[in-house]
Design an enzyme around this catalytic site. Structure first.
Site, short mmCIF file in Angstrom:
data_model
loop_
_atom_site.label_atom_id
_atom_site.label_comp_id
_atom_site.label_asym_id
_atom_site.label_seq_id
_atom_site.Cartn_x
_atom_site.Cartn_y
_atom_site.Cartn_z
N HIS A 51 14.30 16.53 8.89
CA HIS A 51 15.71 16.82 9.11
C HIS A 51 15.96 18.24 8.61
O HIS A 51 15.26 18.71 7.71
CB HIS A 51 16.61 15.85 8.34
CG HIS A 51 16.52 14.44 8.84
ND1 HIS A 51 16.19 13.39 8.04
CD2 HIS A 51 16.71 13.94 10.06
CE1 HIS A 51 16.18 12.27 8.75
NE2 HIS A 51 16.50 12.58 9.99
N ASP A 54 16.27 18.12 4.98
CA ASP A 54 15.03 17.85 4.23
C ASP A 54 14.42 19.20 3.85
O ASP A 54 13.79 19.35 2.81
CB ASP A 54 14.00 17.09 5.08
CG ASP A 54 14.43 15.66 5.38
OD1 ASP A 54 15.04 15.03 4.50
OD2 ASP A 54 14.13 15.17 6.49
N GLU A 176 16.53 11.24 21.00
CA GLU A 176 16.05 9.95 20.48
C GLU A 176 17.16 8.91 20.66
O GLU A 176 18.11 8.87 19.87
CB GLU A 176 15.67 10.08 19.00
CG GLU A 176 15.19 8.77 18.39
CD GLU A 176 14.82 8.89 16.91
OE1 GLU A 176 14.70 10.01 16.38
OE2 GLU A 176 14.65 7.83 16.28
N GLU A 212 11.78 5.29 20.06
CA GLU A 212 11.48 4.54 18.84
C GLU A 212 11.42 3.05 19.19
O GLU A 212 12.36 2.50 19.79
CB GLU A 212 12.56 4.79 17.77
CG GLU A 212 12.37 3.89 16.56
CD GLU A 212 13.03 4.38 15.29
OE1 GLU A 212 13.16 5.62 15.11
OE2 GLU A 212 13.41 3.52 14.48
N HIS A 215 14.42 0.90 18.22
CA HIS A 215 15.64 1.23 18.95
C HIS A 215 15.62 0.56 20.33
O HIS A 215 16.65 0.07 20.80
CB HIS A 215 15.80 2.74 19.12
CG HIS A 215 15.97 3.48 17.83
ND1 HIS A 215 16.13 4.85 17.76
CD2 HIS A 215 16.03 3.05 16.54
CE1 HIS A 215 16.27 5.22 16.50
NE2 HIS A 215 16.21 4.14 15.74
N ASP A 250 18.83 -2.20 11.72
CA ASP A 250 17.65 -1.41 12.08
C ASP A 250 16.63 -1.50 10.94
O ASP A 250 16.86 -0.98 9.86
CB ASP A 250 18.12 0.04 12.29
CG ASP A 250 17.01 0.96 12.72
OD1 ASP A 250 15.93 0.48 13.10
OD2 ASP A 250 17.23 2.18 12.67
N ASP A 285 8.19 5.85 12.22
CA ASP A 285 9.48 5.86 11.51
C ASP A 285 9.60 4.49 10.85
O ASP A 285 10.23 3.59 11.38
CB ASP A 285 10.63 6.14 12.48
CG ASP A 285 11.90 6.56 11.74
OD1 ASP A 285 11.91 6.52 10.49
OD2 ASP A 285 12.89 6.93 12.41
C1 3MF Z 1 17.57 6.31 12.86
C2 3MF Z 1 16.36 7.11 13.06
C3 3MF Z 1 16.36 8.45 12.41
C4 3MF Z 1 15.72 9.51 13.27
C5 3MF Z 1 15.63 10.79 12.52
C6 3MF Z 1 15.06 11.90 13.32
C7 3MF Z 1 16.42 8.48 10.04
O1 3MF Z 1 17.48 5.05 13.34
O2 3MF Z 1 15.42 6.65 13.67
O3 3MF Z 1 15.68 8.33 11.19
O4 3MF Z 1 14.46 9.13 13.71
O5 3MF Z 1 16.88 11.11 12.10
O6 3MF Z 1 15.87 12.20 14.37
MG MG Z 2 13.58 7.38 14.44
#
Ligand code: 3MF
Ligand code: MG
Length: 365
Positions: A51, A54, A176, A212, A215, A250, A285
């Site tokens: 990020h 970060d 994403e 992801e 997701h 999530d 992730d």
């Molecule tokens: C939230 C995510 C995020 C993104 C990250 C990079 C914190 O569900 O998956 O993780 O992956 O922000 O874009």
């Molecule tokens: Mg993610």
């Protein structure tokens, strides 16, 4: 596919966490960014997902030059450790001006803040050596439909993408998608939405998607098929592999920990498409369980990577002749049973059963 893919792996510093959740405080002490970066190679990772904050903490409070200086320092930290930044993502969900969303906020000043933050994220990306910007559109959505104009929201998201493409003619944007959380209804819930936006953008070749696993599951979709859809468009820029136990918060569970078969399907679609041969990372992730003690708080990364590699072996050793015969015979029951046996590592059936699943002999039933 002829060439054997040598997979490279990435994760983000947030994947080594202190374990707080909405109902409880932190249970482990934090590691600093340099401490986390020191762990990457040892854990088997070379890519760092970042990020913007970060890289540069409190970046909204700093002058541009201060931001660039700190980003350069982090760029050097990566180089010293032979790590590469995979992408930088603007964090558009913490600052008070993102309460109602970034690009789709109903307040013009908030929308300007989001544009400014994206410019800074792009500047930071350049300093840490990547041209890839991930847009997880966390708060671009609503709790109630009456709050925002969805038609206008799509234009606003598109304008933001075009703004970034113009701000830096070398960056690439990876959208994403996620259907919910923190919002009830998000405006870009699936990879299909992301790719439609990419094609409508001012430079479609520079816009793609990041799928992801969790997701996709939250959207009620199959992660492997979501990946395949993006691959079919040449727009699968990265993945966030993890797992999710049904339709709840999530979870970011370790890859394969809920459905090994779904994980296998994802690995298979990636491997067969030659994903990774153009430098794409296998991104994770994942979150470690809150119950884990400090020394074991990176186990989920090692385990997810190992599961991925075991499943690559499963994909490479599957009996493709048998699969073809079963598909030709339309014997999907036998195909199902064979797939499970292969995943379980159970050898071909014994003499009392048929050594191979029985092929259907006649046509049209
Ligand atoms: C939230 C995510 C995020 C993104 C990250 C990079 C914190 O569900 O998956 O993780 O992956 O922000 O874009
Ligand atoms: Mg993610």
């Amino acid at each position: 596919m002829s060439k054997v893919t040598n997979y490279r792996f990435s994760f983000g510093p947030w994947n080594i966490s202190e374990g707080s959740d909405p109902f409880g405080p932190e249970v482990r002490s934090p590691y600093s960014l340099p401490q986390k970066l020191d762990m990457y190679q040892r854990l088997g990772f070379e890519g760092v997902q970042l990020h913007d904050d970060d890289v540069v903490e409190n970046l909204d409070d700093l002058q541009s030059l201060q931001v660039l200086k700190r980003a350069q320092e982090v760029g050097s930290m990566l180089t010293e450790r032979s790590l590469v930044a995979e992408f930088v993502a603007p964090r558009l969900w913490i600052h008070p001006q993102t309460i109602d969303g970034g690009f789709t906020s109903n307040c013009a000043a908030d929308r300007n803040h989001a544009f400014d933050r994206c410019s800074r994220a792009i500047d930071i990306a350049r300093e840490v050596g990547t041209r890839n910007i991930v847009l997880w559109l966390a708060r671009e959505g609503t709790y109630i439909r009456a709050a925002k104009n969805a038609r206008a929201a799509y234009d606003r998201v598109l304008n933001a993408i075009n703004y970034m493409l113009e701000y830096d003619p070398e960056i690439r944007i990876w959208i994403e998608p996620k259907p919910n959380e923190p919002m009830d209804q998000a405006y870009v819930p699936t990879i299909g939405h992301a790719i439609a936006l990419a094609y409508r953008s001012s430079d479609p070749a520079r816009v793609g998607g990041l799928v992801e696993s969790a997701h996709a599951i939250l959207a009620g979709l199959d992660p492997a098929d979501e990946m395949a859809f993006a691959l079919a468009h040449g727009k699968l820029c990265s993945v966030h592999l993890n797992d999710q136990n049904g339709l709840k918060y999530d979870q970011d569970k370790s890859f394969g920990s809920v459905s090994l078969r779904s994980a296998y399907n994802q690995v298979r679609v990636l491997e067969e498409a030659g994903y990774g041969q153009r430098g794409e990372f296998i991104g994770l992730d994942v979150k470690v369980m809150r119950t884990q003690k400090q020394p074991g708080s990176t186990a989920h990364l090692v385990n997810s990577r190992a599961t991925f590699l075991h499943l690559v072996e499963k994909v490479r050793t599957v009996d493709r002749d048998l699969e073809r015969q079963l598909i030709e015979a339309r014997d999907y029951e036998a195909l199902d049973a064979y797939t499970l046996r292969h995943l379980l590592g159970v050898p071909a059936r014994g003499a009392l059963e048929s050594p191979r699943p029985v092929l259907a002999t006649s046509g049209n039933q």
